[in-house]
Design an enzyme around this catalytic site. Structure first.
Site, PDB file in Angstrom:
ATOM      1  N   PRO A 149     -11.034   7.611 -31.626  1.00 13.36           N
ATOM      2  CA  PRO A 149     -11.975   7.612 -32.746  1.00 13.36           C
ATOM      3  C   PRO A 149     -12.856   8.849 -32.696  1.00 13.36           C
ATOM      4  O   PRO A 149     -13.415   9.157 -31.646  1.00 13.36           O
ATOM      5  CB  PRO A 149     -12.790   6.337 -32.527  1.00 13.36           C
ATOM      6  CG  PRO A 149     -12.587   5.956 -31.095  1.00 13.36           C
ATOM      7  CD  PRO A 149     -11.269   6.519 -30.674  1.00 13.36           C
ATOM      8  N   HIS A 180     -17.236  -0.557 -31.568  1.00 11.98           N
ATOM      9  CA  HIS A 180     -17.765   0.561 -30.779  1.00 11.98           C
ATOM     10  C   HIS A 180     -18.944   0.052 -29.935  1.00 11.98           C
ATOM     11  O   HIS A 180     -20.061  -0.055 -30.415  1.00 11.98           O
ATOM     12  CB  HIS A 180     -18.219   1.667 -31.729  1.00 11.98           C
ATOM     13  CG  HIS A 180     -18.510   2.982 -31.076  1.00 11.98           C
ATOM     14  ND1 HIS A 180     -18.673   3.128 -29.706  1.00 11.98           N
ATOM     15  CD2 HIS A 180     -18.654   4.225 -31.595  1.00 11.98           C
ATOM     16  CE1 HIS A 180     -18.909   4.409 -29.433  1.00 11.98           C
ATOM     17  NE2 HIS A 180     -18.900   5.088 -30.555  1.00 11.98           N
ATOM     18  N   HIS A 195     -21.032   4.744 -25.554  1.00 15.74           N
ATOM     19  CA  HIS A 195     -21.682   6.039 -25.828  1.00 15.74           C
ATOM     20  C   HIS A 195     -23.129   6.006 -26.291  1.00 15.74           C
ATOM     21  O   HIS A 195     -23.572   6.898 -27.022  1.00 15.74           O
ATOM     22  CB  HIS A 195     -20.835   6.841 -26.847  1.00 15.74           C
ATOM     23  CG  HIS A 195     -19.399   6.979 -26.442  1.00 15.74           C
ATOM     24  ND1 HIS A 195     -18.393   7.335 -27.301  1.00 15.74           N
ATOM     25  CD2 HIS A 195     -18.796   6.794 -25.240  1.00 15.74           C
ATOM     26  CE1 HIS A 195     -17.230   7.368 -26.658  1.00 15.74           C
ATOM     27  NE2 HIS A 195     -17.456   7.029 -25.407  1.00 15.74           N
ATOM     28  N   TYR A 204     -24.709   3.894 -28.348  1.00 17.07           N
ATOM     29  CA  TYR A 204     -25.016   3.372 -29.685  1.00 17.07           C
ATOM     30  C   TYR A 204     -25.450   1.907 -29.595  1.00 17.07           C
ATOM     31  O   TYR A 204     -25.662   1.395 -28.500  1.00 17.07           O
ATOM     32  CB  TYR A 204     -23.819   3.624 -30.621  1.00 17.07           C
ATOM     33  CG  TYR A 204     -23.582   5.109 -30.773  1.00 17.07           C
ATOM     34  CD1 TYR A 204     -24.523   5.910 -31.419  1.00 17.07           C
ATOM     35  CD2 TYR A 204     -22.472   5.733 -30.202  1.00 17.07           C
ATOM     36  CE1 TYR A 204     -24.355   7.292 -31.524  1.00 17.07           C
ATOM     37  CE2 TYR A 204     -22.298   7.117 -30.305  1.00 17.07           C
ATOM     38  CZ  TYR A 204     -23.251   7.888 -30.968  1.00 17.07           C
ATOM     39  OH  TYR A 204     -23.097   9.255 -31.058  1.00 17.07           O
TER      40      TYR A 204
END
Ligand SMILES: Cc1cc2nc3c(=O)[nH]c(=O)nc-3n(C[C@H](O)[C@H](O)[C@H](O)COP(=O)(O)O)c2cc1C
Length: 383
Positions: free
Chosen positions: A26, A180, A183, A185
């Protein structure tokens, strides 16, 4: 002698039969003006499709509060769903399977990206430190602003946004979705102990910090089924201050919960996608980092009862090794796939690779740095 698996051996991932293990990672590319995918996306994803290949879309917003980059596509309006359908159809026509990555950036945003210029949301009210910068719509770099810490009732609303976006993705024709959770987020802002300072049932213990992720998983599975759902995590990646004091333990805790969930449902998730720690353990030498990275990945690999995908700095050689040694079932390639639309055939042939230009990773031109990287043989694509 048993066959040794390679990047180019087929793989059966639940209901999906893949002809090779080279996955498009992604990647946010900032080409969706007004949050809507367009003809450039159709071309970009079709270029990277191969028969029996597997693609994951760029992070895709689940609601109007989800974005922290310019021109990120969403999947929460009918117009976005229709636009994605053209992308999915083009990918399917080339024989690939495609999952949509569902993304909420949480505090990794700025009021300029928020409805009514409001504060971004998070697990916490602490902003990301000034070491990190947000990419503003005009290409300049700004500061991340102070977030609003979600109340319990607001957390349930966000969980519903994930669920509805997953339903929308299936309506657009996607084969599944990837949550997701990596990272730095929103979901990672709940998982990591250096960020999550809550005192309610979403903070403190590992059990509590994993609660938001698991509620999202549960809500999405109840809508679209487990075999269409994947989760991405990065316990050892400290991007945007997402440190954890025990990355191994955090990864194992998530894995244990996913294993238990799969057992209870009697169905496996599509896969677990883990970003390699390789780049972040900065105080170690390169060899030590490689060793640490392999050690963590091995422990997570041993623990997870399902398909494991790895990402982060893979080359042809290290990807082949990871699959042959059973460290990963699938390997996702990011930057090399940006600059080599026919990465799969180039890797197969061991052909030279085109290098990528970082300056056009996040620019909005529909062609330059997006669909204009060369193919090894032009006619291959024209076919
Ligand atoms: C331009 C760019 C955008 C990215 N956007 C996302 C994203 O939207 N979602 C995500 O999970 N990872 C994202 N990543 C991380 C990649 O999926 C991948 O893990 C990372 O690039 C490391 O793999 P590589 O060394 O093969 O590039 C992005 C990476 C790059 C270079």
């Amino acid at each position: 002698m048993a066959d040794i698996s390679s990047l180019f051996s087929p793989y059966n991932m639940g209901k999906f039969n893949l002809s090779h293990r080279v996955v498009l990672a992604p990647m946010t590319r900032c080409r969706a003006l007004k949050g809507i995918p367009n003809a450039a996306h159709v071309e970009y994803y079709a270029q990277r499709s191969t028969p029996g290949g597997f693609l994951i879309t760029e992070g895709t917003s689940i609601s109007p509060t989800s974005s922290g980059f310019p021109h990120v596509p969403g999947i929460y309006t009918d117009e976005q769903v229709e636009a994605w359908r053209s992308v999915v159809d083009a990918v399917h026509a080339k024989g690939s399977i495609i999952f949509c990555q569902l993304w909420h950036v949480g505090r990794a945003s700025n009021p300029v990206y928020q409805p009514g210029g409001a504060a971004p949301i998070s697990s916490t009210s602490k902003p990301i430190s000034e070491k990190w910068r947000v990419l503003m719509p005009d290409g300049s770099h700004g500061v991340f602003s102070e977030p609003h810490a979600l109340t319990t009732a607001e957390i349930s609303e966000v969980v519903q946004h994930y669920r509805q976006s997953a339903i929308n993705a299936i309506r657009a024709g996607f084969d599944g979705i990837e949550i997701h959770g990596a990272h730095g987020y929103l979901i990672d802002q709940f998982l990591k102990d250096a960020i999550n300072d809550r005192t309610d049932e979403y903070g403190g213990s590992l059990e509590n910090r994993c609660r938001f992720l698991m509620q999202v998983v549960e809500a999405v599975v109840s809508a679209i089924g487990a075999e269409r759902l994947a989760v991405r995590i990065s316990p050892a990646i400290d991007h945007m201050d997402a440190f954890d004091s025990d990355p191994l333990g955090l990864g194992l805790a998530v894995i244990e919960k996913l294993n238990k969930f799969q057992k209870e449902k009697g169905t496996k998730l599509a896969y677990l996608h883990v970003t390699q720690p390789r780049f972040t353990l900065l105080e170690r030498t390169e060899a030590e980092r490689e060793e640490d990275s392999v050690d963590l990945m091995q422990q997570w690999r041993r623990a997870y009862e399902g398909t494991l995908m790895c990402s982060g700095g893979f080359t042809r050689d290290s990807g082949m090794k990871a699959v042959a040694q059973g460290l990963a079932d699938l390997v996702s390639f990011g930057r090399l796939f940006i600059s080599n639309p026919d990465l799969v055939s180039k890797l197969k042939l061991n052909a030279p690779l085109t290098s990528y230009n970082r300056n056009t990773f996040y620019t909005s031109d529909p062609v330059i740095g997006y669909t204009d990287y060369p193919f090894l043989q032009k006619q291959t694509h024209a076919n």
